[in-house]
Design an enzyme around this catalytic site. Structure first.
Site, PDB file in Angstrom:
ATOM      1  N   SER A  82       0.815  -1.222   0.000  1.00  0.00           N
ATOM      2  CA  SER A  82       0.000   0.000   0.000  1.00  0.00           C
ATOM      3  C   SER A  82       0.849   1.274   0.000  1.00  0.00           C
ATOM      4  CB  SER A  82      -0.961  -0.005   1.195  1.00  0.00           C
ATOM      5  OG  SER A  82      -0.241  -0.138   2.403  1.00  0.00           O
ATOM      6  N   ASP A 126      10.451   1.124  -1.784  1.00  0.00           N
ATOM      7  CA  ASP A 126       9.596  -0.007  -1.399  1.00  0.00           C
ATOM      8  C   ASP A 126       9.121   0.179   0.039  1.00  0.00           C
ATOM      9  OD1 ASP A 126       8.261  -2.399  -1.559  1.00  0.00           O
ATOM     10  OD2 ASP A 126      10.006  -3.603  -2.086  1.00  0.00           O
ATOM     11  N   GLY A 127       8.118  -0.554   0.402  1.00  0.00           N
ATOM     12  CA  GLY A 127       7.651  -0.559   1.784  1.00  0.00           C
ATOM     13  C   GLY A 127       8.360  -1.658   2.568  1.00  0.00           C
ATOM     14  N   LYS A 175      10.182  -8.318   4.948  1.00  0.00           N
ATOM     15  CA  LYS A 175       9.300  -7.942   3.857  1.00  0.00           C
ATOM     16  C   LYS A 175       8.587  -9.186   3.337  1.00  0.00           C
ATOM     17  CE  LYS A 175      10.594  -5.225   0.600  1.00  0.00           C
ATOM     18  NZ  LYS A 175       9.201  -4.741   0.577  1.00  0.00           N
ATOM     19  N   GLY A 176       7.551  -8.942   2.563  1.00  0.00           N
ATOM     20  CA  GLY A 176       6.838 -10.066   1.949  1.00  0.00           C
ATOM     21  C   GLY A 176       5.413 -10.206   2.437  1.00  0.00           C
ATOM     22  N   GLY A 177       4.956  -9.208   3.209  1.00  0.00           N
ATOM     23  CA  GLY A 177       3.565  -9.226   3.666  1.00  0.00           C
ATOM     24  C   GLY A 177       2.597  -9.282   2.493  1.00  0.00           C
ATOM     25  N   GLU A 195      10.865  -8.426  -5.147  1.00  0.00           N
ATOM     26  CA  GLU A 195      11.350  -7.273  -4.371  1.00  0.00           C
ATOM     27  C   GLU A 195      12.845  -7.415  -4.074  1.00  0.00           C
ATOM     28  OE1 GLU A 195       7.367  -5.862  -1.927  1.00  0.00           O
ATOM     29  OE2 GLU A 195       8.631  -7.396  -1.043  1.00  0.00           O
TER      30      GLU A 195
HETATM   31  C1  5RP Z   1       5.095  -6.792  -0.082  1.00  0.00           C
HETATM   32  C2  5RP Z   1       5.912  -6.045   0.900  1.00  0.00           C
HETATM   33  C3  5RP Z   1       5.406  -4.705   1.308  1.00  0.00           C
HETATM   34  O1  5RP Z   1       6.370  -3.761   0.997  1.00  0.00           O
HETATM   35  C4  5RP Z   1       5.120  -4.725   2.779  1.00  0.00           C
HETATM   36  O2  5RP Z   1       4.175  -5.741   3.022  1.00  0.00           O
HETATM   37  C5  5RP Z   1       4.592  -3.389   3.275  1.00  0.00           C
HETATM   38  O3  5RP Z   1       3.311  -3.163   2.777  1.00  0.00           O
HETATM   39  P1  5RP Z   1       2.450  -1.913   3.212  1.00  0.00           P
HETATM   40  O4  5RP Z   1       3.113  -0.694   2.687  1.00  0.00           O
HETATM   41  O5  5RP Z   1       1.098  -2.183   2.569  1.00  0.00           O
HETATM   42  O6  5RP Z   1       2.343  -1.910   4.714  1.00  0.00           O
HETATM   43  O7  5RP Z   1       6.929  -6.473   1.370  1.00  0.00           O
HETATM   44  O8  5RP Z   1       5.620  -8.077  -0.316  1.00  0.00           O
END
Ligand code: 5RP
Length: 215
Positions: free
Chosen positions: A28, A82-83, A95-97, A104
């Protein structure tokens, strides 16, 4: 829209060059950044190419008019934004949510600079409150699952609508609990060597700059 995420994504715009290749993260916060980047590129007529870290980011970037190309069409990525799901004070993270950890990590490791954009809830003194995603190939994955059980990592297959979730590369995700693991570097090395593990969400020594929005 989450104010912390928006503030972080906005700040990341300051790092954008007038010309170059930008890696588009997933999730997001990265999506907010992609939207803001597309506005900036159009308003300032910047000469920017992008590579994406997921099908979702690829589609979003292209829909918004960004020039999103395949990673193999570029020699190098200048900056990736990236987040992250969790970040510690040394800028190591999980990461990887969003199940995009494989692309990534490939994009991150081919980037000259990695910027993470997060809201304050992602900052933790120690990693492990967030479950560590491990991407595994389907074949033999139950054996890996049992291996993780024996290591005391309380694994669970990531599911959606009662089905095992499939990543962009058609693999499964097994989420494991690393809250009791003291040496995450050692765990990362161990996972790197396990046959059937495609990638894991420990991003150690990858982030160059952390932007925490809304502090
Ligand atoms: C996706 C990720 C995202 O960068 C991580 O989950 C953060 O997501 P968000 O900005 O929605 O909190 O690693 O695989």
């Amino acid at each position: 829209m989450d104010n912390g995420k928006l503030a972080a994504a906005k700040q990341a715009l300051d790092y954008m060059p007038n010309q170059g290749v930008i890696g588009l993260g997933s999730g997001s916060t990265a999506s907010i950044f992609i939207e803001l980047l597309s506005q900036k590129v159009q308003a300032e007529q910047l000469d920017i190419m992008c590579v994406a870290t997921s099908t979702q980011s690829q589609k979003l970037g292209a829909q918004l008019g960004l020039n999103v190309v395949d990673i193999d069409e570029v020699d190098r990525i200048d900056i990736t934004v990236d987040g992250a799901d969790e970040v510690d004070p040394d800028l190591n993270g999980i990461k990887g949510g969003g199940a995009a950890l494989l692309f990534e990590k490939i994009v991150a490791l081919n980037s000259n600079r990695n910027i993470w954009v997060v809201d304050p809830s992602k900052e933790h003194k120690r990693l492990g409150q967030f479950k560590l995603p491990i991407e595994v190939i389907k074949f033999g994955s139950h054996h890996l699952y049992r291996h993780f059980e024996k290591l005391g990592l309380s694994p669970s297959y990531r599911q959606t609508n009662g089905e095992y979730l499939l990543t962009d590369s058609n693999n499964y995700i097994i989420d494991v609990d690393v809250s009791g693991v003291d040496d995450l570097t050692a765990l990362a090395t161990q996972l790197d060597q396990l046959t059937g593990v495609v990638e894991h969400g420990l991003f150690l020594n990858i982030c160059d700059e952390l932007i925490v929005g809304g502090q």
